[in-house]
Motif scaffolding. Structure first.
Motif, PDB file in Angstrom:
ATOM      1  N   ALA A 435      -5.133 -40.200 -36.130  1.00 39.33           N
ATOM      2  CA  ALA A 435      -4.699 -39.231 -37.142  1.00 39.33           C
ATOM      3  C   ALA A 435      -5.846 -38.349 -37.621  1.00 39.33           C
ATOM      4  N   SER A 436      -7.085 -38.802 -37.469  1.00 39.83           N
ATOM      5  CA  SER A 436      -8.260 -38.011 -37.879  1.00 39.83           C
ATOM      6  C   SER A 436      -8.904 -37.295 -36.695  1.00 39.83           C
ATOM      7  N   CYS A 437      -8.218 -37.276 -35.560  1.00 44.48           N
ATOM      8  CA  CYS A 437      -8.835 -36.762 -34.337  1.00 44.48           C
ATOM      9  C   CYS A 437      -8.186 -35.495 -33.800  1.00 44.48           C
ATOM     10  N   ASP A 438      -7.565 -34.709 -34.666  1.00 42.19           N
ATOM     11  CA  ASP A 438      -7.164 -33.382 -34.174  1.00 42.19           C
ATOM     12  C   ASP A 438      -8.293 -32.405 -34.476  1.00 42.19           C
ATOM     13  N   PHE A 439      -8.727 -31.702 -33.452  1.00 42.19           N
ATOM     14  CA  PHE A 439      -9.865 -30.791 -33.581  1.00 42.19           C
ATOM     15  C   PHE A 439      -9.501 -29.344 -33.255  1.00 42.19           C
ATOM     16  N   ALA A 440      -8.232 -29.101 -32.909  1.00 45.84           N
ATOM     17  CA  ALA A 440      -7.878 -27.808 -32.326  1.00 45.84           C
ATOM     18  C   ALA A 440      -7.345 -26.787 -33.318  1.00 45.84           C
ATOM     19  N   LEU A 441      -6.766 -27.240 -34.432  1.00 47.59           N
ATOM     20  CA  LEU A 441      -6.101 -26.305 -35.339  1.00 47.59           C
ATOM     21  C   LEU A 441      -6.579 -26.506 -36.777  1.00 47.59           C
ATOM     22  N   PRO A 442      -6.627 -25.445 -37.561  1.00 47.61           N
ATOM     23  CA  PRO A 442      -7.047 -25.582 -38.966  1.00 47.61           C
ATOM     24  C   PRO A 442      -6.171 -26.530 -39.765  1.00 47.61           C
ATOM     25  N   ALA A 443      -4.880 -26.613 -39.423  1.00 48.81           N
ATOM     26  CA  ALA A 443      -3.967 -27.470 -40.183  1.00 48.81           C
ATOM     27  C   ALA A 443      -4.170 -28.942 -39.895  1.00 48.81           C
ATOM     28  N   GLY A 444      -4.942 -29.276 -38.856  1.00 49.02           N
ATOM     29  CA  GLY A 444      -5.086 -30.670 -38.452  1.00 49.02           C
ATOM     30  C   GLY A 444      -5.675 -31.554 -39.532  1.00 49.02           C
ATOM     31  N   THR A 445      -6.758 -31.112 -40.164  1.00 47.90           N
ATOM     32  CA  THR A 445      -7.404 -31.866 -41.244  1.00 47.90           C
ATOM     33  C   THR A 445      -8.008 -30.875 -42.234  1.00 47.90           C
ATOM     34  N   PRO A 446      -8.244 -31.282 -43.495  1.00 47.06           N
ATOM     35  CA  PRO A 446      -8.880 -30.370 -44.452  1.00 47.06           C
ATOM     36  C   PRO A 446     -10.235 -29.840 -43.978  1.00 47.06           C
ATOM     37  N   PRO A 447     -11.137 -30.654 -43.379  1.00 49.61           N
ATOM     38  CA  PRO A 447     -12.402 -30.082 -42.906  1.00 49.61           C
ATOM     39  C   PRO A 447     -12.215 -28.970 -41.881  1.00 49.61           C
ATOM     40  N   ASN A 448     -11.219 -29.103 -40.999  1.00 52.31           N
ATOM     41  CA  ASN A 448     -10.938 -28.021 -40.049  1.00 52.31           C
ATOM     42  C   ASN A 448     -10.628 -26.726 -40.796  1.00 52.31           C
ATOM     43  N   ALA A 449      -9.777 -26.844 -41.823  1.00 51.29           N
ATOM     44  CA  ALA A 449      -9.378 -25.656 -42.588  1.00 51.29           C
ATOM     45  C   ALA A 449     -10.560 -25.062 -43.347  1.00 51.29           C
ATOM     46  N   ILE A 450     -11.414 -25.917 -43.914  1.00 52.81           N
ATOM     47  CA  ILE A 450     -12.568 -25.436 -44.682  1.00 52.81           C
ATOM     48  C   ILE A 450     -13.522 -24.667 -43.783  1.00 52.81           C
TER      49      ILE A 450
END
Length: 490
Positions: A435-450
């Motif tokens: 669940a913490s291993c999506d790296f492709a889209l901003p919506a995947g995790t808050p750090p991606n979006a930040i």
């Protein structure tokens, strides 16, 4: 004007608001196999209806996620999910998960993290790690990744990303000034190291991410077993250490296209450390309290064995479970910082307390699914999964969780996945890690979006780099679950 636009409800949110109760009504009212479970009546269908409603609202972010988490408190008693209980008893059973010991563990952990942030100790630790690893571009990128992951082990991945983004941007500006040109590829890779390090580091400890507390709570409720702090670290931390070099290799493969020179990254790190000044009394106190809490968590099993008879004697036979011990350590550490004046109310106000409601809602959903008979029904329908070879099981669970996490938050993903998968600790753990291993889209995790919001990373770049890492994560989780997790968490 821009703030109003940002707050405007999207089409997807409107669709979710309507689809949630609409789909729930269909599941509850239309006859199906859920209505034919012996001796259960309408209860499995009612639990499934609420679960579908919550999943749709979580995935579409139709309303604030914490609001969605409160649905079981209202709907489970109203729909009789707990059977013959009185309304008052049903409300109590629905609300009880919101005071689960794992809620207090995460609450205390967030408060301790707030203390680190208030005194800047987390920032000093990150900078010291980066200086130790080196400032040559290849080492600098690994230092950024490793330092971010190390901090994210102990404070929320969101707070870690917020802290590390300015450091990354300052390093990038210094390198570009030294080279007299834009380092588009290296800059994107350096900033992605912040997002990915935050995500991966959060996997490593029980308090690193809300998803880990969800896992521990679901295992406790569904399987009646506890996952200790050290036991969890033994299952999760090796994955962090194994996967970080792979992430670095992929990021460097992208970043080296700019052929960056030596640069002046060391000057930036030295300047940042100088700005922090000498180690303050507040940092020493917070660091000492946090270190003591970490040691107590890690040594939990033997210490709990010594304390259990005393607690039972003092509290009339109360059984001191691992989750009670860990929660007590977390809360005692937080209260100690408050009593010593090293944790301010303003620092506590910055903590995302709504996450606690989200955790409680997930636990309440799990309790209703179990009590209604829906869990047994789902397990029977998914029994074929456990008959497959182990490698296939872990591959399907890890891949499905990573895919789902790409379009929904990691906490929403794990709340859904852990309630429908078979009652297997290794499978549930692999899903939690995924669940913490999506790296492709901003919506995947808050750090991606930040990191995406920093403007240093274009979406096609995040998708191109992230998709490769998603595939690698699924492959590594498949083998890791089959070789390691099933042995550590039998």
């Amino acid at each position: 004007m821009s703030q109003q636009a940002a707050a405007r409800t999207t089409t997807g949110q409107w669709v979710g608001r309507i689809a949630g109760p609409g789909v729930a009504a269909l599941i509850y009212l239309v006859p199906s196999g859920l209505h034919e479970i012996p001796d259960m009546g309408h209860r499995p269908a009612a639990a499934a209806a609420v679960a579908a409603w919550m999943a749709l609202w979580w995935f579409t972010e139709a309303v604030p996620m914490a609001w969605t988490a409160l649905l079981p408190v209202v709907l489970f008693p109203a729909l009789g999910v707990f059977g013959t209980d009185s309304v008052v008893a049903a409300v109590g059973r629905s609300a009880l998960p919101f005071v689960d010991p794992y809620i207090f563990l995460f609450m205390g952990g967030m408060a301790l993290g707030a203390g680190l942030e208030q005194w800047g100790l987390h920032r000093r630790i990150a900078l010291l790690i980066m200086r130790a690893i080196g400032t040559e571009p290849r080492r600098l990128m690994f230092g950024m990744l490793a330092a971010t992951a190390a901090v994210s082990l102990w404070i929320s991945n969101t707070a870690t990303a917020v802290m590390m983004v300015p450091i990354g941007m300052a390093l990038l500006a210094q390198l570009q000034a030294a080279e007299g040109r834009t380092l588009e590829h290296f800059g994107a890779a350096l900033m992605l190291a912040v997002a990915y390090g935050s995500n991966i580091g959060g996997i490593g400890t029980k308090i690193g991410s809300p998803t880990n507390s969800v896992f521990a709570g679901v295992v406790s409720r569904r399987l009646g077993s506890e996952v200790g702090f050290l036991e969890y670290m033994a299952a999760a931390l090796p994955f962090v250490l194994l996967f970080l070099p792979l992430v670095w290799a992929v990021l460097w493969r992208w970043g080296r296209r700019d052929r960056p020179g030596p640069g002046q990254g060391g000057d930036v790190i030295a300047r940042e450390l100088a700005g922090l000044g000498p180690l303050s009394g507040g940092e020493r106190t917070v660091g000492a309290v946090f270190l003591v809490a970490a040691v107590l968590w890690i040594l939990g099993d033997p210490l709990r064995g010594l304390l259990a008879p005393l607690v039972a004697s003092a509290l009339g036979g109360f059984k001191l479970a691992g989750k009670h011990y860990e929660a007590a350590v977390a809360m005692l550490g937080a209260l100690t910082l408050l009593a010593l004046g090293r944790l301010s109310l303003s620092a506590l106000r910055r903590v995302p307390w709504s996450t606690l409601l989200l955790l409680g809602g997930g636990f309440a959903l799990a309790a209703g699914i179990e009590a209604s008979g829906l869990a047994a029904w789902l397990t029977s329908r998914l029994s074929g999964l456990e008959s497959l070879p182990g490698v296939v099981q872990y591959g399907m669970v890890g891949g499905a969780t990573i895919l789902l996490s790409a379009i929904a938050s990691n906490t929403a993903t794990v709340n859904v996945m852990l309630n429908v998968l078979p009652s297997s600790r290794p499978l549930l753990a692999v899903s939690t890690f995924g669940a913490s291993c999506d790296f492709a889209l901003p919506a995947g995790t808050p750090p991606n979006a930040i990191v995406f919001g920093s403007g240093c990373v274009r979406l096609p770049v995040m998708m191109r780099v992230g998709l490769l890492l998603d595939v690698l994560a699924a492959a590594v989780l498949t083998l890791y679950g089959h070789v390691w997790v099933r042995w550590v968490l039998p």
